[in-house]
Design a protein around this motif. Structure first.
Motif, PDB file in Angstrom:
ATOM      1  N   ALA A 186      52.631  69.886  54.035  1.00  0.00           N
ATOM      2  CA  ALA A 186      52.331  68.857  52.809  1.00  0.00           C
ATOM      3  C   ALA A 186      52.466  69.772  51.378  1.00  0.00           C
ATOM      4  N   GLN A 187      53.991  69.552  50.832  1.00  0.00           N
ATOM      5  CA  GLN A 187      53.960  70.660  49.635  1.00  0.00           C
ATOM      6  C   GLN A 187      52.527  70.201  48.528  1.00  0.00           C
ATOM      7  N   PHE A 188      52.033  69.239  48.058  1.00  0.00           N
ATOM      8  CA  PHE A 188      50.939  68.607  47.735  1.00  0.00           C
ATOM      9  C   PHE A 188      49.362  68.962  47.893  1.00  0.00           C
ATOM     10  N   GLU A 189      49.314  69.430  48.949  1.00  0.00           N
ATOM     11  CA  GLU A 189      47.884  70.025  49.338  1.00  0.00           C
ATOM     12  C   GLU A 189      47.404  71.046  48.570  1.00  0.00           C
ATOM     13  N   ARG A 190      46.381  70.769  48.411  1.00  0.00           N
ATOM     14  CA  ARG A 190      45.760  72.521  47.840  1.00  0.00           C
ATOM     15  C   ARG A 190      46.173  73.836  48.685  1.00  0.00           C
ATOM     16  N   VAL A 191      45.918  73.573  50.506  1.00  0.00           N
ATOM     17  CA  VAL A 191      46.295  74.512  51.586  1.00  0.00           C
ATOM     18  C   VAL A 191      47.121  74.055  52.268  1.00  0.00           C
ATOM     19  N   ARG A 192      48.255  74.278  52.543  1.00  0.00           N
ATOM     20  CA  ARG A 192      49.315  74.141  53.483  1.00  0.00           C
ATOM     21  C   ARG A 192      49.146  74.884  54.590  1.00  0.00           C
ATOM     22  N   GLU A 193      49.431  74.699  55.997  1.00  0.00           N
ATOM     23  CA  GLU A 193      49.081  75.196  57.090  1.00  0.00           C
ATOM     24  C   GLU A 193      50.617  74.622  57.985  1.00  0.00           C
ATOM     25  N   VAL A 194      51.493  76.235  58.254  1.00  0.00           N
ATOM     26  CA  VAL A 194      52.686  76.369  59.354  1.00  0.00           C
ATOM     27  C   VAL A 194      52.029  76.679  59.967  1.00  0.00           C
ATOM     28  N   ALA A 195      53.235  76.663  61.147  1.00  0.00           N
ATOM     29  CA  ALA A 195      53.111  77.888  62.494  1.00  0.00           C
ATOM     30  C   ALA A 195      53.752  79.589  62.095  1.00  0.00           C
ATOM     31  N   VAL A 196      53.337  79.997  63.001  1.00  0.00           N
ATOM     32  CA  VAL A 196      53.994  80.530  62.657  1.00  0.00           C
ATOM     33  C   VAL A 196      54.253  80.919  64.751  1.00  0.00           C
ATOM     34  N   VAL A 197      56.172  80.771  65.116  1.00  0.00           N
ATOM     35  CA  VAL A 197      56.224  80.685  65.969  1.00  0.00           C
ATOM     36  C   VAL A 197      56.798  81.384  66.899  1.00  0.00           C
ATOM     37  N   GLY A 198      57.060  82.680  66.073  1.00  0.00           N
ATOM     38  CA  GLY A 198      57.825  83.867  67.133  1.00  0.00           C
ATOM     39  C   GLY A 198      58.353  84.887  65.925  1.00  0.00           C
TER      40      GLY A 198
END
Length: 176
Positions: free
Chosen positions: A127-139
């Motif tokens: 969510a590029q306009f959120e202050r903090v964005r969370e994305v998965a580490v998949v490997g």
């Protein structure tokens, strides 16, 4: 003939089962680290370029379907002069019609002595306009084999004149 086939299948199943059980006995290691993406979206030393069309001036981060390629230096500290430990190489795509989300596909390629040659693979919606964005580490590879976890991204500063963004990345990763 049928007995030999059953015996062969039994031995194959038993062998794979023992290997799977051995893997289950391994305890994953947890690592937490904070790194800094030095992101340049313009100028002669740009580390982010739009690959879906000509980019004259500011990039179209909110344009649905815009695709970007990145090769950001990653440093240990937040200063631009801090020791470089990795590169963030990959692509991201503005994937929401309203431009609010990007789909991120990034490899963190380590170049420092401790993790040299190892990678962490990051994928997901940001969510590029959120202050903090969370994305998965998949490997991961090398010292991060079978990695899983998450990464948070926070833009600490952005200079419109130089198109420079400082992005803090907090990684929490389990690996074997």
């Amino acid at each position: 003939m049928a007995i030999k086939l059953y015996l062969l299948l039994f031995l194959a199943f038993f062998t794979f089962s023992k290997a799977d059980l051995a893997l289950l006995k391994l305890k994953p290691k947890e690592i937490q680290m904070t790194v800094y993406f030095q992101d340049y979206s313009g100028g002669p030393n740009a580390t982010v370029v739009e690959i879906t069309g000509p980019s004259h001036g500011l990039l179209s981060f909110t344009k649905f379907g815009a695709i970007f390629c990145t090769d950001d230096p990653i440093t240990k500290g937040f200063e631009e002069s801090s020791a470089q430990i990795a590169r963030a190489q990959g692509i991201y795509v503005t994937s929401a019609l309203d431009g609010s989300n990007t789909h991120v596909l990034i490899s963190i390629v380590f170049i420092n002595d401790e993790y040299k040659g190892s990678t962490l693979e990051i994928q997901g919606t940001s969510a590029q306009f959120e202050r903090v964005r969370e994305v998965a580490v998949v490997g991961g590879t090398g010292k991060f084999r079978l990695a899983r976890g998450y990464a948070t991204f926070e833009t600490l500063s952005y200079d419109h004149a130089s198109h420079y963004a400082l992005i803090q990345c907090n990684l929490t990763v389990l690996h074997f």
